[in-house]
Design a protein around this motif. Structure first.
Motif, PDB file in Angstrom:
ATOM      1  N   SER A 240       0.818  -1.222   0.000  1.00 54.55           N
ATOM      2  CA  SER A 240       0.000   0.000   0.000  1.00 54.55           C
ATOM      3  C   SER A 240       0.852   1.273   0.000  1.00 54.55           C
ATOM      4  N   PRO A 241       1.884   1.384   0.861  1.00 47.68           N
ATOM      5  CA  PRO A 241       2.721   2.593   0.828  1.00 47.68           C
ATOM      6  C   PRO A 241       3.453   2.797  -0.502  1.00 47.68           C
ATOM      7  N   ILE A 242       3.806   1.696  -1.200  1.00 48.83           N
ATOM      8  CA  ILE A 242       4.487   1.844  -2.490  1.00 48.83           C
ATOM      9  C   ILE A 242       3.591   2.569  -3.481  1.00 48.83           C
ATOM     10  N   VAL A 243       2.300   2.232  -3.496  1.00 50.88           N
ATOM     11  CA  VAL A 243       1.361   2.899  -4.401  1.00 50.88           C
ATOM     12  C   VAL A 243       1.293   4.392  -4.087  1.00 50.88           C
ATOM     13  N   VAL A 244       1.221   4.722  -2.799  1.00 47.24           N
ATOM     14  CA  VAL A 244       1.140   6.135  -2.398  1.00 47.24           C
ATOM     15  C   VAL A 244       2.437   6.861  -2.749  1.00 47.24           C
ATOM     16  N   TRP A 245       3.566   6.226  -2.479  1.00 47.78           N
ATOM     17  CA  TRP A 245       4.858   6.845  -2.804  1.00 47.78           C
ATOM     18  C   TRP A 245       4.973   7.085  -4.302  1.00 47.78           C
ATOM     19  N   TRP A 246       4.570   6.112  -5.103  1.00 45.56           N
ATOM     20  CA  TRP A 246       4.641   6.246  -6.547  1.00 45.56           C
ATOM     21  C   TRP A 246       3.705   7.351  -7.031  1.00 45.56           C
ATOM     22  N   GLN A 247       2.557   7.472  -6.384  1.00 45.33           N
ATOM     23  CA  GLN A 247       1.609   8.528  -6.740  1.00 45.33           C
ATOM     24  C   GLN A 247       2.221   9.900  -6.511  1.00 45.33           C
ATOM     25  N   GLY A 248       3.035   9.987  -5.466  1.00 45.17           N
ATOM     26  CA  GLY A 248       3.696  11.251  -5.199  1.00 45.17           C
ATOM     27  C   GLY A 248       4.689  11.624  -6.281  1.00 45.17           C
ATOM     28  N   ARG A 249       5.088  10.639  -7.093  1.00 42.36           N
ATOM     29  CA  ARG A 249       5.983  10.900  -8.224  1.00 42.36           C
ATOM     30  C   ARG A 249       5.204  11.010  -9.531  1.00 42.36           C
ATOM     31  N   GLY A 250       3.859  11.055  -9.409  1.00 41.19           N
ATOM     32  CA  GLY A 250       3.027  11.322 -10.579  1.00 41.19           C
ATOM     33  C   GLY A 250       2.591  10.104 -11.346  1.00 41.19           C
ATOM     34  N   ALA A 251       2.666   8.882 -10.728  1.00 32.50           N
ATOM     35  CA  ALA A 251       2.316   7.686 -11.495  1.00 32.50           C
ATOM     36  C   ALA A 251       1.329   6.774 -10.784  1.00 32.50           C
ATOM     37  N   GLY A 252       0.849   7.162  -9.600  1.00 32.73           N
ATOM     38  CA  GLY A 252       0.091   6.212  -8.799  1.00 32.73           C
ATOM     39  C   GLY A 252      -1.396   6.162  -9.006  1.00 32.73           C
ATOM     40  N   ARG A 253      -2.062   7.304  -9.197  1.00 30.99           N
ATOM     41  CA  ARG A 253      -3.510   7.293  -9.240  1.00 30.99           C
ATOM     42  C   ARG A 253      -3.984   6.976 -10.643  1.00 30.99           C
ATOM     43  N   PRO A 254      -4.741   5.892 -10.850  1.00 28.53           N
ATOM     44  CA  PRO A 254      -5.161   5.516 -12.191  1.00 28.53           C
ATOM     45  C   PRO A 254      -6.221   6.443 -12.724  1.00 28.53           C
ATOM     46  N   PRO A 255      -6.335   6.586 -14.032  1.00 31.38           N
ATOM     47  CA  PRO A 255      -7.405   7.377 -14.609  1.00 31.38           C
ATOM     48  C   PRO A 255      -8.755   6.808 -14.178  1.00 31.38           C
ATOM     49  N   ALA A 256      -9.763   7.649 -14.129  1.00 26.63           N
ATOM     50  CA  ALA A 256     -11.086   7.217 -13.663  1.00 26.63           C
ATOM     51  C   ALA A 256     -11.636   6.112 -14.541  1.00 26.63           C
ATOM     52  N   ALA A 257     -11.403   6.187 -15.820  1.00 27.46           N
ATOM     53  CA  ALA A 257     -11.933   5.167 -16.715  1.00 27.46           C
ATOM     54  C   ALA A 257     -11.300   3.808 -16.421  1.00 27.46           C
TER      55      ALA A 257
END
Length: 308
Positions: free
Chosen positions: A287-304
């Protein structure tokens, strides 16, 4: 328990401490393996595994002394229930010549030492060094391929490489820590242990997917909230399910470890450690890896993609 009806723990807030603990355990595990070496079973190292049965109760020290005269360095241990009077003898291969006759020499030595306590061969297994090396290579390849295909599947399912990578890193983390515990408690790496490790890889990834699925549902409904809060809430929302499911599995494999006999002991130990580590890594590693990666602009998937 009342606290589990509506849990609200700050799991991700403690990430740095648990990542530090993981690094410490992995480094310690590698240190133990470097100091002692990796103990491979006969399947991987090559040699002879012999199970002998005595008419009366054998004295392990006397058995070890007798076997050491014809096969120095052999591993001697009681086998199965004590009432069966069985002893397991593992003889590492030294050369091709050692593959012929070690069981016979051991039986002769035991017969000479234990004339008053007849001994017979229950079973024997012989593996050549080339076959053992090939099995080791295939075991590593199988584990790596399993992790790779799971990463691809999760990446496709959740619409982003970060999700698959996070689950795969957590599973790899579980394997490394479990191997460290096996080395620390001096267990051999056998085919049973490899089977347990592969089982744990699948189990760990499945546990991670449960949290990721809930996070995906929350992402569709709370798109403006920070991903860290969404994932932390998702962990809390699935916590009761995680504890019940993993706790039940833990009790089952604990029983296997305690009462499954010598043959299944290493398998049971691997599962016991792996269930605990797998539950922990889902929360504090994947779980923290996803959040950390999101902080680098790659974690949150598009809504679709999140709606897949």
């Amino acid at each position: 328990m009342e606290i589990l009806k509506n849990p609200n723990f700050d799991f991700l807030g403690k990430t740095r401490y648990f990542v530090g603990l993981s690094l410490l355990l992995i480094i310690a595990g590698f240190g133990v393996m470097a100091a002692r070496g990796v103990r491979y079973g006969v399947e991987f190292s090559g040699g002879t595994q012999l199970i002998v049965k005595f008419q009366g109760v054998p004295a392990i020290d006397r058995v070890r002394d007798a076997v050491d005269k014809v096969a120095p360095g052999a591993v001697i241990q009681s086998y199965d229930a004590a009432a069966k009077n069985q002893v397991l003898i593992r003889i590492a291969v030294v050369g091709e010549a050692e593959l012929t006759g070690p069981a016979e020499r051991v039986l002769e030595a035991l017969a000479a030492e234990y004339g008053q306590n007849p001994v017979v061969e229950s079973s024997s297994e012989i593996v050549g060094p080339v076959v053992g090396a090939e099995l080791r290579q295939k075991a590593v390849q199988l584990t790596v391929l399993g992790l790779l295909f799971q990463m691809i599947y999760i990446g496709i399912r959740f619409g982003g490489a970060v999700w698959g990578s996070a689950a795969t890193i957590a599973a790899f983390h579980d394997v490394l820590i479990t191997l460290g515990f096996l080395a620390f408690f001096n267990y051999e790496i056998t085919l049973n242990v490899i089977a347990a490790l592969l089982t744990l890889v699948g189990y760990s990834v499945n546990d991670t997917i449960v949290i990721f699925d809930r996070a995906r549902e929350n992402l569709r409904q709370r798109r403006k909230e920070p991903l860290a809060k969404i994932i932390n809430d998702s962990v809390n929302q699935t916590l009761t399910r995680t504890l019940i499911s993993n706790g039940t599995t833990f009790l089952a494999v604990l029983g296997l470890f305690l009462f499954g006999g010598e043959v299944l002991r290493a398998f049971g130990f691997t599962m016991v450690v792996g269930i605990v580590v797998g539950t922990y890594s889902t929360i504090y590693i994947a779980s923290p890896i996803v959040v950390w990666w999101q902080g680098r602009g790659a974690g949150r998937p598009p809504a679709a993609k999140a709606a897949l």
